[in-house]
Design a protein around this motif. Structure first.
Motif, PDB file in Angstrom:
ATOM      1  N   PRO A  31       0.813  -1.220   0.000  1.00 60.86           N
ATOM      2  CA  PRO A  31       0.000   0.000   0.000  1.00 60.86           C
ATOM      3  C   PRO A  31       0.848   1.273   0.000  1.00 60.86           C
ATOM      4  CG  PRO A  31      -0.935  -1.604   1.506  1.00 60.86           C
ATOM      5  CD  PRO A  31       0.379  -2.158   1.065  1.00 60.86           C
ATOM      6  N   PHE A  32       1.905   1.291   0.793  1.00 55.74           N
ATOM      7  CA  PHE A  32       2.783   2.460   0.839  1.00 55.74           C
ATOM      8  C   PHE A  32       3.616   2.581  -0.432  1.00 55.74           C
ATOM      9  CE2 PHE A  32       2.085   0.940   5.183  1.00 55.74           C
ATOM     10  CZ  PHE A  32       1.583   2.087   5.778  1.00 55.74           C
ATOM     11  N   TYR A  33       4.064   1.437  -0.949  1.00 57.23           N
ATOM     12  CA  TYR A  33       4.897   1.453  -2.157  1.00 57.23           C
ATOM     13  C   TYR A  33       4.093   1.900  -3.371  1.00 57.23           C
ATOM     14  CZ  TYR A  33       8.154  -0.180  -5.748  1.00 57.23           C
ATOM     15  OH  TYR A  33       9.006  -0.256  -6.821  1.00 57.23           O
ATOM     16  N   ILE A  34       2.856   1.425  -3.495  1.00 57.20           N
ATOM     17  CA  ILE A  34       2.001   1.831  -4.619  1.00 57.20           C
ATOM     18  C   ILE A  34       1.736   3.335  -4.565  1.00 57.20           C
ATOM     19  CG2 ILE A  34      -0.305   1.601  -5.627  1.00 57.20           C
ATOM     20  CD1 ILE A  34      -0.259  -1.339  -4.728  1.00 57.20           C
ATOM     21  N   LYS A  35       1.482   3.827  -3.374  1.00 57.30           N
ATOM     22  CA  LYS A  35       1.261   5.271  -3.210  1.00 57.30           C
ATOM     23  C   LYS A  35       2.494   6.058  -3.637  1.00 57.30           C
ATOM     24  CE  LYS A  35      -0.209   8.706   0.219  1.00 57.30           C
ATOM     25  NZ  LYS A  35      -0.605   8.927   1.638  1.00 57.30           N
ATOM     26  N   TRP A  36       3.676   5.559  -3.276  1.00 56.72           N
ATOM     27  CA  TRP A  36       4.923   6.237  -3.655  1.00 56.72           C
ATOM     28  C   TRP A  36       5.135   6.197  -5.163  1.00 56.72           C
ATOM     29  CZ3 TRP A  36       9.499   4.722  -6.022  1.00 56.72           C
ATOM     30  CH2 TRP A  36      10.561   5.625  -5.926  1.00 56.72           C
ATOM     31  N   LEU A  37       4.851   5.039  -5.800  1.00 62.54           N
ATOM     32  CA  LEU A  37       4.992   4.924  -7.254  1.00 62.54           C
ATOM     33  C   LEU A  37       4.076   5.912  -7.973  1.00 62.54           C
ATOM     34  CD1 LEU A  37       5.118   1.030  -7.709  1.00 62.54           C
ATOM     35  CD2 LEU A  37       7.010   2.626  -8.051  1.00 62.54           C
ATOM     36  N   LYS A  38       2.853   6.076  -7.466  1.00 63.04           N
ATOM     37  CA  LYS A  38       1.930   7.031  -8.073  1.00 63.04           C
ATOM     38  C   LYS A  38       2.437   8.460  -7.926  1.00 63.04           C
ATOM     39  CE  LYS A  38      -2.363   4.367  -7.605  1.00 63.04           C
ATOM     40  NZ  LYS A  38      -3.709   4.301  -6.986  1.00 63.04           N
ATOM     41  N   SER A  39       3.015   8.772  -6.769  1.00 62.40           N
ATOM     42  CA  SER A  39       3.515  10.136  -6.546  1.00 62.40           C
ATOM     43  C   SER A  39       4.690  10.459  -7.465  1.00 62.40           C
ATOM     44  CB  SER A  39       3.930  10.315  -5.082  1.00 62.40           C
ATOM     45  OG  SER A  39       5.085   9.537  -4.774  1.00 62.40           O
ATOM     46  N   LYS A  40       5.451   9.432  -7.838  1.00 59.60           N
ATOM     47  CA  LYS A  40       6.601   9.620  -8.724  1.00 59.60           C
ATOM     48  C   LYS A  40       6.251   9.377 -10.189  1.00 59.60           C
ATOM     49  CE  LYS A  40       9.367  10.520  -5.321  1.00 59.60           C
ATOM     50  NZ  LYS A  40       9.925  11.890  -5.136  1.00 59.60           N
ATOM     51  N   GLN A  41       4.993   9.063 -10.449  1.00 61.30           N
ATOM     52  CA  GLN A  41       4.499   8.805 -11.811  1.00 61.30           C
ATOM     53  C   GLN A  41       5.285   7.697 -12.508  1.00 61.30           C
ATOM     54  OE1 GLN A  41       4.493  12.732 -13.673  1.00 61.30           O
ATOM     55  NE2 GLN A  41       2.372  13.021 -13.066  1.00 61.30           N
ATOM     56  N   VAL A  42       5.567   6.648 -11.761  1.00 58.94           N
ATOM     57  CA  VAL A  42       6.212   5.463 -12.342  1.00 58.94           C
ATOM     58  C   VAL A  42       5.104   4.601 -12.912  1.00 58.94           C
ATOM     59  CG1 VAL A  42       7.743   3.499 -11.891  1.00 58.94           C
ATOM     60  CG2 VAL A  42       8.016   5.618 -10.587  1.00 58.94           C
ATOM     61  N   GLU A  43       4.734   4.878 -14.161  1.00 63.16           N
ATOM     62  CA  GLU A  43       3.514   4.328 -14.740  1.00 63.16           C
ATOM     63  C   GLU A  43       3.790   3.438 -15.933  1.00 63.16           C
ATOM     64  OE1 GLU A  43       1.853   8.088 -15.631  1.00 63.16           O
ATOM     65  OE2 GLU A  43       0.855   8.322 -13.686  1.00 63.16           O
ATOM     66  N   GLN A  44       2.861   2.510 -16.140  1.00 59.96           N
ATOM     67  CA  GLN A  44       2.951   1.572 -17.252  1.00 59.96           C
ATOM     68  C   GLN A  44       2.503   2.247 -18.548  1.00 59.96           C
ATOM     69  OE1 GLN A  44       3.977  -1.669 -17.112  1.00 59.96           O
ATOM     70  NE2 GLN A  44       3.671  -2.007 -19.279  1.00 59.96           N
ATOM     71  N   PHE A  45       3.232   1.924 -19.628  1.00 59.68           N
ATOM     72  CA  PHE A  45       2.823   2.375 -20.957  1.00 59.68           C
ATOM     73  C   PHE A  45       2.487   1.141 -21.780  1.00 59.68           C
ATOM     74  CE2 PHE A  45       5.185   5.875 -19.242  1.00 59.68           C
ATOM     75  CZ  PHE A  45       4.522   6.996 -19.713  1.00 59.68           C
ATOM     76  N   ILE A  46       1.264   1.103 -22.284  1.00 62.80           N
ATOM     77  CA  ILE A  46       0.753  -0.071 -22.979  1.00 62.80           C
ATOM     78  C   ILE A  46       1.231  -0.057 -24.426  1.00 62.80           C
ATOM     79  CG2 ILE A  46      -1.315  -1.380 -23.577  1.00 62.80           C
ATOM     80  CD1 ILE A  46      -0.788  -1.079 -20.573  1.00 62.80           C
ATOM     81  N   ARG A  47       1.729  -1.213 -24.903  1.00 56.02           N
ATOM     82  CA  ARG A  47       2.197  -1.299 -26.284  1.00 56.02           C
ATOM     83  C   ARG A  47       1.017  -1.179 -27.254  1.00 56.02           C
ATOM     84  NH1 ARG A  47       2.359  -6.924 -28.279  1.00 56.02           N
ATOM     85  NH2 ARG A  47       1.368  -8.298 -26.746  1.00 56.02           N
ATOM     86  N   GLU A  48       1.258  -0.488 -28.353  1.00 56.27           N
ATOM     87  CA  GLU A  48       0.187  -0.188 -29.306  1.00 56.27           C
ATOM     88  C   GLU A  48      -0.379  -1.443 -29.950  1.00 56.27           C
ATOM     89  OE1 GLU A  48       1.699   2.562 -32.116  1.00 56.27           O
ATOM     90  OE2 GLU A  48       1.909   4.210 -30.690  1.00 56.27           O
ATOM     91  N   GLU A  49       0.488  -2.466 -30.150  1.00 53.20           N
ATOM     92  CA  GLU A  49       0.021  -3.678 -30.817  1.00 53.20           C
ATOM     93  C   GLU A  49      -0.663  -4.646 -29.859  1.00 53.20           C
ATOM     94  OE1 GLU A  49       4.450  -4.244 -29.847  1.00 53.20           O
ATOM     95  OE2 GLU A  49       3.075  -2.650 -30.470  1.00 53.20           O
ATOM     96  N   GLY A  50      -0.776  -4.275 -28.593  1.00 48.32           N
ATOM     97  CA  GLY A  50      -1.431  -5.128 -27.605  1.00 48.32           C
ATOM     98  C   GLY A  50      -2.939  -5.049 -27.715  1.00 48.32           C
ATOM     99  N   PRO A  51      -3.647  -5.836 -26.900  1.00 47.54           N
ATOM    100  CA  PRO A  51      -5.120  -5.809 -26.933  1.00 47.54           C
ATOM    101  C   PRO A  51      -5.649  -4.412 -26.632  1.00 47.54           C
ATOM    102  CG  PRO A  51      -4.301  -7.680 -25.662  1.00 47.54           C
ATOM    103  CD  PRO A  51      -3.120  -6.810 -25.937  1.00 47.54           C
ATOM    104  N   GLN A  52      -6.671  -3.992 -27.379  1.00 43.99           N
ATOM    105  CA  GLN A  52      -7.234  -2.657 -27.175  1.00 43.99           C
ATOM    106  C   GLN A  52      -7.871  -2.514 -25.796  1.00 43.99           C
ATOM    107  OE1 GLN A  52      -9.892  -1.790 -30.412  1.00 43.99           O
ATOM    108  NE2 GLN A  52      -8.250  -1.645 -31.936  1.00 43.99           N
ATOM    109  N   SER A  53      -8.331  -3.627 -25.236  1.00 45.40           N
ATOM    110  CA  SER A  53      -8.946  -3.578 -23.912  1.00 45.40           C
ATOM    111  C   SER A  53      -7.943  -3.194 -22.827  1.00 45.40           C
ATOM    112  CB  SER A  53      -9.569  -4.940 -23.572  1.00 45.40           C
ATOM    113  OG  SER A  53      -8.577  -5.960 -23.567  1.00 45.40           O
TER     114      SER A  53
END
Length: 387
Positions: A31-53
């Motif tokens: 819970p604390f680590y996820i909150k920290w990742l969000k504050s630092k914007q360590v975010e996933q980028f979805i590949r374009e050729e992946g499922p649209q969903s």
């Protein structure tokens, strides 16, 4: 190296204790680590050729693998402390050294793979794209890490060429001992391949919420059982710690995922599996145990190969069928080819079929978990019972 069979299945409480330690640590840490990742914007980028969903999963925190990596370290360290290996004055010094060596090598190899994953994830996050390290660089580095692992094992005269065939309580350990030359070839050629192949296979498998975490936790639990039964309790602790930590991670990674493990986590899992298998002599048993990961890798290779071979191409000069196939595989040709699967790896193929029938992603994931569980139970039963 101690490779003796335990006289009985013994007390499994230490394995449950180390798994529980990893679980409790990770469950409280995330819970604390996820909150920290969000504050630092360590975010996933979805590949374009992946499922649209999967587009809705963009901006989900990634690099969550660091949490269960710490869980493995903390839980294993706790077990080492509780067992008194380091400070024991009554334990045989050679056995004591061998236990610590096996633990250190397995975790260090996994940490090195995780460091490669961190560099890859950091490149994706900093560039705000899905492009990290090149595939060739990653593969070369993974082979190198496997080569280092094998070299160290050979240097310390570890039974790297000793493979467990079967382990039954109250019976001598059934093993196959390779000749020296074959053992060296196995160590310097197949071990690096195993580390690289397993790391990449788990990385390919990590494409749906909870998929890799669930199947890997089951796989580590099976490895923990087999390692314990054949007398490798120190390696069983590490595998059990990984299983417990991943189950805790699954609380936050199950659909809809609040955090992804990233390449940091998937490469760590693959590196740890491979090193435990090599150090424990379980290579033959890992083949059926890891069949899902093998199929995932084959599906990608088959998809790419079929796509290239099915591209329309008319050479200027007549070419034989083998030459034409080789040319198509080794050159970037214009146009589109045909696809063997809806999408690769194969879990996306089943995801696409399920979506057409109105079935959610998590049902496909549970099917993979159940298949892995059946495989793990079958492998453990065959490993510990005579045919």
């Amino acid at each position: 190296m101690n490779f003796a069979l335990t006289s009985s299945y013994g007390d499994y409480l230490p394995l449950l204790a180390v798994a529980a330690t990893g679980f409790i640590f990770c469950a409280g840490f995330y819970p604390f680590y996820i909150k920290w990742l969000k504050s630092k914007q360590v975010e996933q980028f979805i590949r374009e050729e992946g499922p649209q969903s999967h587009a809705v999963k963009a901006k989900t925190p990634t690099m969550g693998g660091i949490g269960f990596i710490l869980g493995v370290f903390v839980a294993t360290g706790f077990m080492i402390y509780r067992s008194g290996i380091v400070v024991s004055e009554t334990m045989d010094a050679t056995y004591q050294f061998n236990m610590l060596l096996m633990i250190s090598l397995s975790i260090t190899c996994a940490f090195a793979c995780a460091a490669l994953g961190i560099a890859d994830d950091y490149g994706k996050v900093s560039s705000k794209s899905n492009k990290g390290l090149s595939a060739r660089f990653r593969l070369f580095t993974e082979f190198g890490l496997g080569l280092i692992l094998a070299t160290i094992l050979l240097f310390f005269d570890a039974p790297i060429g000793t493979l467990v065939l079967q382990s039954r309580a109250g019976h001598p350990l059934d093993i196959f001992v390779m000749p020296d030359m074959l053992a060296r070839a196995y160590g310097l050629i197949l071990v690096p391949f195993l580390v690289a192949a397993t790391s990449n296979a788990v990385n390919l498998h990590d494409g749906m919420d909870g998929l890799a975490a669930g199947t890997s936790s089951i796989c580590f639990a099976a490895l923990s059982f087999m390692l314990f039964v054949c007398g490798k309790s120190e390696l069983a602790w590490v595998a059990s710690a990984a299983s417990g930590s991943l189950i805790a991670f699954l609380l936050y990674n199950r659909y809809p995922a609040r955090v992804f493990m990233g390449d940091t986590g998937s490469l760590f899992i693959g590196g740890l599996m491979a090193s435990l298998v090599v150090c424990g002599g379980l290579t033959l048993w890992f083949i059926p145990l890891s069949i899902i990961y093998i199929i995932e890798s084959i599906s990608v290779m088959a998809q790419v190969t079929y796509f290239k071979l099915s591209k329309p191409f008319q050479p200027e000069k007549p070419m034989s069928a083998p030459s034409l196939a080789l040319y198509k595989l080794t050159h970037r040709l214009p146009g589109d080819g045909k696809r063997l699967l809806r999408m690769a790896p194969i879990h996306h193929h089943f995801e696409a079929i399920a979506a057409e029938k109105g079935k959610p992603e998590w049902q496909v994931v549970i099917c993979f978990w159940l298949i892995q569980l059946v495989i793990a139970l079958a492998v453990c039963f065959a490993f510990s019972h005579p045919l």
